[in-house]
Design a protein around this motif. Structure first.
Motif, short mmCIF file in Angstrom:
data_model
loop_
_atom_site.label_atom_id
_atom_site.label_comp_id
_atom_site.label_asym_id
_atom_site.label_seq_id
_atom_site.Cartn_x
_atom_site.Cartn_y
_atom_site.Cartn_z
N GLU A 1 0.81 -1.22 0.00
CA GLU A 1 0.00 0.00 0.00
C GLU A 1 0.85 1.27 0.00
O GLU A 1 0.34 2.36 -0.27
CB GLU A 1 -0.90 0.04 1.25
CG GLU A 1 -1.79 -1.17 1.43
CD GLU A 1 -1.14 -2.23 2.32
OE1 GLU A 1 -1.88 -3.01 2.93
OE2 GLU A 1 0.11 -2.28 2.39
N GLU B 1 -7.78 3.27 -5.55
CA GLU B 1 -7.59 2.84 -6.93
C GLU B 1 -7.03 3.96 -7.81
O GLU B 1 -6.69 3.72 -8.98
CB GLU B 1 -8.89 2.31 -7.52
CG GLU B 1 -10.01 3.33 -7.65
CD GLU B 1 -10.88 3.46 -6.41
OE1 GLU B 1 -12.01 3.96 -6.53
OE2 GLU B 1 -10.42 3.04 -5.31
N THR C 1 -4.22 5.26 -7.22
CA THR C 1 -2.77 5.07 -7.20
C THR C 1 -2.44 3.79 -7.94
O THR C 1 -3.22 2.83 -7.93
CB THR C 1 -2.23 4.99 -5.76
OG1 THR C 1 -2.62 3.74 -5.16
CG2 THR C 1 -2.75 6.13 -4.91
N VAL C 2 -1.26 3.77 -8.55
CA VAL C 2 -0.86 2.58 -9.33
C VAL C 2 0.63 2.32 -9.15
O VAL C 2 1.42 3.26 -8.95
CB VAL C 2 -1.16 2.77 -10.84
CG1 VAL C 2 -2.64 2.84 -11.10
CG2 VAL C 2 -0.44 4.00 -11.39
N ARG D 1 4.75 3.28 -6.06
CA ARG D 1 3.31 3.57 -6.13
C ARG D 1 3.11 5.08 -6.23
O ARG D 1 3.64 5.84 -5.41
CB ARG D 1 2.58 3.01 -4.90
CG ARG D 1 1.06 3.24 -4.97
CD ARG D 1 0.32 2.52 -3.86
NE ARG D 1 0.41 1.07 -4.03
CZ ARG D 1 -0.37 0.35 -4.87
NH1 ARG D 1 -1.28 0.98 -5.62
NH2 ARG D 1 -0.23 -0.94 -4.94
N GLN E 1 -1.88 4.22 -0.73
CA GLN E 1 -3.30 3.96 -1.00
C GLN E 1 -4.24 4.65 -0.01
O GLN E 1 -5.45 4.70 -0.26
CB GLN E 1 -3.55 2.45 -1.00
CG GLN E 1 -3.00 1.76 -2.24
CD GLN E 1 -3.44 0.33 -2.36
OE1 GLN E 1 -3.57 -0.40 -1.37
NE2 GLN E 1 -3.67 -0.13 -3.57
#
Length: 346
Positions: free
Chosen positions: A173, A259, A261-262, A273, A320
């Motif tokens: 995360e 969602e 963040t990637v 991230r 996240q």
């Protein structure tokens, strides 16, 4: 549980088990001082800094009040020689504009380590690997602790065996770079903090510091209940006035859903991230090439930034739980996190 926390705090001069994450480029001394003076541990990531910059940062930190301090460095990767990947990434970046001339050589890892030793912080921490035995010995001789980031139990056990005083359990995360020792394995080590902390706590003799997605008292309480002795917090501090990050990056964090963040290698070639900005998303399009390896990708992106191309002005890292980050002073963040945790743990 609280006895475990109290022992960690007493050892490192804390009154609150909250460590600022050492976010390179987003840890001005003012932020670290605010965290330390609220009872936690301030931090700085020095991967981009030369020795004189490290010394100057620490001097500013101490002149402003100082306190417990962590300095963090990347353990260098084995060089990857892949001209085809570099050429393909460079060609793809041309869609965003034109590059500036290449910059000079970056800082030297060994010199960074010497500068951190000279600064004598409370702790020096690593990400992406482990210190050599001689450096561990010298840290011990100076009374400086070593915190080693790990993303799996195998990495954590290796860190403990190598002499780490504590292990930072980095869940998937977490915002920013993934600390996996093997760059090629980063996508495969996507373990959540809720699974990683008890896994490490059940097998290690050294304290565990939980990092990833912790941005309020609920996250702190959960991490401590799972076996951590302290928490390390990054994204929750990015909207504070002391952080002073690029305004577009700070604005992107407001009410950002998980969602949003990637995982991406678009900024440096190492997985991290970040906010799913148009620049980051472009690298995920069908037909987009692989990024250049680290550090070539970082150097390429820097060239386009210096030329004013349409790439993100800063690496828009985000965990996240970014939506929980507030626009409030950093000291208030520390106090709020710990007060919320104590209320739940009581």
């Amino acid at each position: 549980m609280l006895q475990r926390v109290d022992e960690f705090c007493e050892r490192y001069g804390l009154t609150v088990p909250v460590l600022e994450a050492p976010m390179a480029g987003a840890c001005p001394p003012e932020l670290a001082v605010a965290v330390a003076q609220a009872g936690g541990m301030g931090a700085n990531g020095v991967v981009l800094d030369r020795p004189d910059a490290i010394a100057a940062w620490v001097a500013r930190f101490r002149a402003a009040g100082g306190g417990p301090l962590q300095l963090n460095v990347w353990v260098p990767d084995e060089p990857v020689d892949d001209p085809a990947r570099v050429e393909a990434a460079s060609a793809f970046l041309q869609r965003f504009g034109s590059p500036a001339d290449p910059a000079g050589a970056g800082p030297v890892y060994d010199e960074q380590c010497e500068a951190m030793l000279a600064a004598r912080p409370t702790a020096v921490s690593t990400i992406m690997g482990l210190f050599e035995p001689d450096l561990v010995r010298r840290l011990r001789e100076q009374g400086v602790a070593w915190f080693a980031a790990a993303t799996t139990l195998d990495e954590a056990l290796a860190a403990q065996e190598a002499g780490a005083d504590a292990v930072v359990a980095q869940g998937m995360e977490a915002g920013g770079h993934r600390g996996t020792f093997d760059p090629a394995a980063a996508e495969r080590t996507d373990i959540s903090l809720m699974a990683l902390v008890p896994r490490l706590a059940d097998h290690l003799d050294v304290p565990v510091i939980a990092a990833g997605g912790i941005a309020d008292g609920r996250g702190v309480a959960a991490a401590l209940a799972l076996g951590a002795s302290a928490v390390q917090v990054g994204t929750a501090f990015l909207r504070t006035p002391e952080a002073g990050i690029d305004p577009s990056w700070a604005a992107a964090l407001a009410d950002l859903p998980p969602e949003g963040t990637v995982p991406t290698r678009a900024y440096s070639g190492r997985l991290g991230r970040a906010v799913a900005t148009p620049y980051v998303t472009a690298w995920r399009e069908p037909g987009a090439p692989a990024t250049a390896p680290y550090p070539q990708q970082r150097a390429l992106v820097g060239r386009y930034r210096r030329a004013g191309a349409q790439v993100d002005r800063a690496n828009n890292w985000a965990g996240q739980s970014a939506a929980l980050a507030r626009e409030e002073p950093a000291g208030e963040v520390v106090r709020r996190l710990w007060a919320g945790a104590l209320e739940l743990l009581a």
